[in-house]
Design a protein around this motif. Sequence first.
Motif, PDB file in Angstrom:
ATOM      1  N   PRO A  52       0.847  -1.198   0.000  1.00 29.11           N
ATOM      2  CA  PRO A  52       0.000   0.000   0.000  1.00 29.11           C
ATOM      3  C   PRO A  52       0.879   1.243   0.000  1.00 29.11           C
ATOM      4  O   PRO A  52       2.028   1.199   0.451  1.00 29.11           O
ATOM      5  CB  PRO A  52      -0.786  -0.129   1.303  1.00 29.11           C
ATOM      6  CG  PRO A  52       0.081  -0.947   2.187  1.00 29.11           C
ATOM      7  CD  PRO A  52       0.815  -1.895   1.277  1.00 29.11           C
ATOM      8  N   SER A  53       0.343   2.349  -0.520  1.00 28.42           N
ATOM      9  CA  SER A  53       1.142   3.573  -0.548  1.00 28.42           C
ATOM     10  C   SER A  53       0.255   4.791  -0.328  1.00 28.42           C
ATOM     11  O   SER A  53      -0.911   4.818  -0.724  1.00 28.42           O
ATOM     12  CB  SER A  53       1.886   3.705  -1.882  1.00 28.42           C
ATOM     13  OG  SER A  53       0.976   3.752  -2.959  1.00 28.42           O
ATOM     14  N   PHE A  54       0.849   5.789   0.312  1.00 24.41           N
ATOM     15  CA  PHE A  54       0.167   7.067   0.529  1.00 24.41           C
ATOM     16  C   PHE A  54       0.117   7.793  -0.816  1.00 24.41           C
ATOM     17  O   PHE A  54       1.092   7.768  -1.573  1.00 24.41           O
ATOM     18  CB  PHE A  54       0.943   7.890   1.556  1.00 24.41           C
ATOM     19  CG  PHE A  54       0.257   9.160   1.970  1.00 24.41           C
ATOM     20  CD1 PHE A  54      -0.741   9.141   2.927  1.00 24.41           C
ATOM     21  CD2 PHE A  54       0.604  10.370   1.396  1.00 24.41           C
ATOM     22  CE1 PHE A  54      -1.383  10.310   3.319  1.00 24.41           C
ATOM     23  CE2 PHE A  54      -0.024  11.544   1.766  1.00 24.41           C
ATOM     24  CZ  PHE A  54      -1.020  11.512   2.738  1.00 24.41           C
ATOM     25  N   PRO A  55      -0.998   8.460  -1.147  1.00 25.32           N
ATOM     26  CA  PRO A  55      -1.067   9.158  -2.437  1.00 25.32           C
ATOM     27  C   PRO A  55       0.004  10.240  -2.528  1.00 25.32           C
ATOM     28  O   PRO A  55       0.071  11.114  -1.684  1.00 25.32           O
ATOM     29  CB  PRO A  55      -2.475   9.762  -2.464  1.00 25.32           C
ATOM     30  CG  PRO A  55      -3.057   9.562  -1.118  1.00 25.32           C
ATOM     31  CD  PRO A  55      -2.205   8.596  -0.371  1.00 25.32           C
ATOM     32  N   GLU A  58       6.092   9.163  -0.040  1.00 28.99           N
ATOM     33  CA  GLU A  58       6.576   9.525   1.295  1.00 28.99           C
ATOM     34  C   GLU A  58       6.689  11.036   1.481  1.00 28.99           C
ATOM     35  O   GLU A  58       6.409  11.556   2.557  1.00 28.99           O
ATOM     36  CB  GLU A  58       7.927   8.863   1.560  1.00 28.99           C
ATOM     37  CG  GLU A  58       7.832   7.368   1.745  1.00 28.99           C
ATOM     38  CD  GLU A  58       9.181   6.730   2.046  1.00 28.99           C
ATOM     39  OE1 GLU A  58      10.104   7.435   2.508  1.00 28.99           O
ATOM     40  OE2 GLU A  58       9.304   5.526   1.812  1.00 28.99           O
ATOM     41  N   MET A  61       3.392  12.404   2.242  1.00 30.70           N
ATOM     42  CA  MET A  61       2.999  12.068   3.612  1.00 30.70           C
ATOM     43  C   MET A  61       3.675  13.012   4.602  1.00 30.70           C
ATOM     44  O   MET A  61       3.064  13.470   5.560  1.00 30.70           O
ATOM     45  CB  MET A  61       3.355  10.617   3.957  1.00 30.70           C
ATOM     46  CG  MET A  61       2.800  10.188   5.302  1.00 30.70           C
ATOM     47  SD  MET A  61       3.320   8.555   5.889  1.00 30.70           S
ATOM     48  CE  MET A  61       2.796   7.485   4.598  1.00 30.70           C
ATOM     49  N   VAL A  90      -4.872  -0.838   6.169  1.00 29.74           N
ATOM     50  CA  VAL A  90      -5.278  -0.190   4.931  1.00 29.74           C
ATOM     51  C   VAL A  90      -6.258  -1.154   4.265  1.00 29.74           C
ATOM     52  O   VAL A  90      -5.877  -2.246   3.846  1.00 29.74           O
ATOM     53  CB  VAL A  90      -4.084   0.088   4.001  1.00 29.74           C
ATOM     54  CG1 VAL A  90      -4.562   0.721   2.694  1.00 29.74           C
ATOM     55  CG2 VAL A  90      -3.069   0.984   4.676  1.00 29.74           C
ATOM     56  N   GLY A  94      -8.722   1.506   0.594  1.00 31.31           N
ATOM     57  CA  GLY A  94      -7.617   2.422   0.851  1.00 31.31           C
ATOM     58  C   GLY A  94      -7.736   3.210   2.138  1.00 31.31           C
ATOM     59  O   GLY A  94      -6.814   3.908   2.535  1.00 31.31           O
ATOM     60  N   MET A 120      -6.219  11.068   7.633  1.00 28.50           N
ATOM     61  CA  MET A 120      -5.457  10.858   6.395  1.00 28.50           C
ATOM     62  C   MET A 120      -6.392  10.508   5.238  1.00 28.50           C
ATOM     63  O   MET A 120      -7.404   9.842   5.435  1.00 28.50           O
ATOM     64  CB  MET A 120      -4.435   9.720   6.567  1.00 28.50           C
ATOM     65  CG  MET A 120      -3.277  10.069   7.450  1.00 28.50           C
ATOM     66  SD  MET A 120      -2.115   8.697   7.568  1.00 28.50           S
ATOM     67  CE  MET A 120      -0.744   9.418   6.710  1.00 28.50           C
ATOM     68  N   TRP A 123      -5.431   5.703   0.987  1.00 29.90           N
ATOM     69  CA  TRP A 123      -4.182   5.253   0.382  1.00 29.90           C
ATOM     70  C   TRP A 123      -4.491   4.437  -0.874  1.00 29.90           C
ATOM     71  O   TRP A 123      -5.625   4.039  -1.113  1.00 29.90           O
ATOM     72  CB  TRP A 123      -3.419   4.360   1.346  1.00 29.90           C
ATOM     73  CG  TRP A 123      -2.833   5.036   2.554  1.00 29.90           C
ATOM     74  CD1 TRP A 123      -3.337   6.076   3.254  1.00 29.90           C
ATOM     75  CD2 TRP A 123      -1.614   4.675   3.199  1.00 29.90           C
ATOM     76  NE1 TRP A 123      -2.522   6.385   4.311  1.00 29.90           N
ATOM     77  CE2 TRP A 123      -1.453   5.534   4.294  1.00 29.90           C
ATOM     78  CE3 TRP A 123      -0.660   3.699   2.965  1.00 29.90           C
ATOM     79  CZ2 TRP A 123      -0.357   5.455   5.148  1.00 29.90           C
ATOM     80  CZ3 TRP A 123       0.429   3.622   3.816  1.00 29.90           C
ATOM     81  CH2 TRP A 123       0.587   4.501   4.892  1.00 29.90           C
ATOM     82  N   GLN A 124      -3.441   4.146  -1.637  1.00 32.12           N
ATOM     83  CA  GLN A 124      -3.551   3.146  -2.693  1.00 32.12           C
ATOM     84  C   GLN A 124      -3.466   1.801  -1.980  1.00 32.12           C
ATOM     85  O   GLN A 124      -2.474   1.535  -1.304  1.00 32.12           O
ATOM     86  CB  GLN A 124      -2.398   3.276  -3.699  1.00 32.12           C
ATOM     87  CG  GLN A 124      -2.433   4.557  -4.501  1.00 32.12           C
ATOM     88  CD  GLN A 124      -3.650   4.617  -5.398  1.00 32.12           C
ATOM     89  OE1 GLN A 124      -4.053   3.626  -5.995  1.00 32.12           O
ATOM     90  NE2 GLN A 124      -4.263   5.792  -5.462  1.00 32.12           N
ATOM     91  N   VAL A 139       2.646   3.498  10.740  1.00 33.32           N
ATOM     92  CA  VAL A 139       2.795   4.887  10.303  1.00 33.32           C
ATOM     93  C   VAL A 139       3.516   5.662  11.398  1.00 33.32           C
ATOM     94  O   VAL A 139       2.987   5.802  12.500  1.00 33.32           O
ATOM     95  CB  VAL A 139       1.415   5.519  10.022  1.00 33.32           C
ATOM     96  CG1 VAL A 139       1.573   6.949   9.532  1.00 33.32           C
ATOM     97  CG2 VAL A 139       0.626   4.696   9.022  1.00 33.32           C
TER      98      VAL A 139
END
Length: 168
Positions: A52-55, A58, A61, A90, A94, A120, A123-124, A139
Amino acid sequence: MRLTYLALVLAAPFAALAQTRPAPAKAPVVLSPGNMQLQPGGGAENRPDKAPSFPGGEEAMGDFFTQHVQVPNKAKQARVTGDVIVTATVGTDGKLTNPKVAKGLSPECNAEALRVVQAMPAWQPATRRGVPVPIMVQVPVPFDNANVTKFEIDRKVPRSAKDAPGLN
């Protein structure tokens, strides 16, 4: 003679077991964005192919935390610094659910970290064979007290300290 033969037949499998050595322990698999891949035979059902990744990544974020984290006054006065580690899941959509403090700093910072993580954006999600799967993430929410540090750097040294012997 039959008794000896019977004893040999029964003892042979145990002798073979005694001679085998255990396989050496394998190093644990580290899941990171660059280390995600399909395993032969499908692998574990809960292991994602894509983390998973933050839009925005990093850096985005970090910007989000800079804009949203408000260091509590009590933490500023006590000069508390460091990261509050929050674990959350997540989901397939997302969104972060079930956030909990895994490593805290102070009750005030912990509460602020939970507030920020709940605020937040989505996320993806992680995927396994192209299908979104829920996965737990950690996190780190930073509390660096940049204002306190800046004050210490800008503070002028009293004249009496400058004139003290050995401090020049």
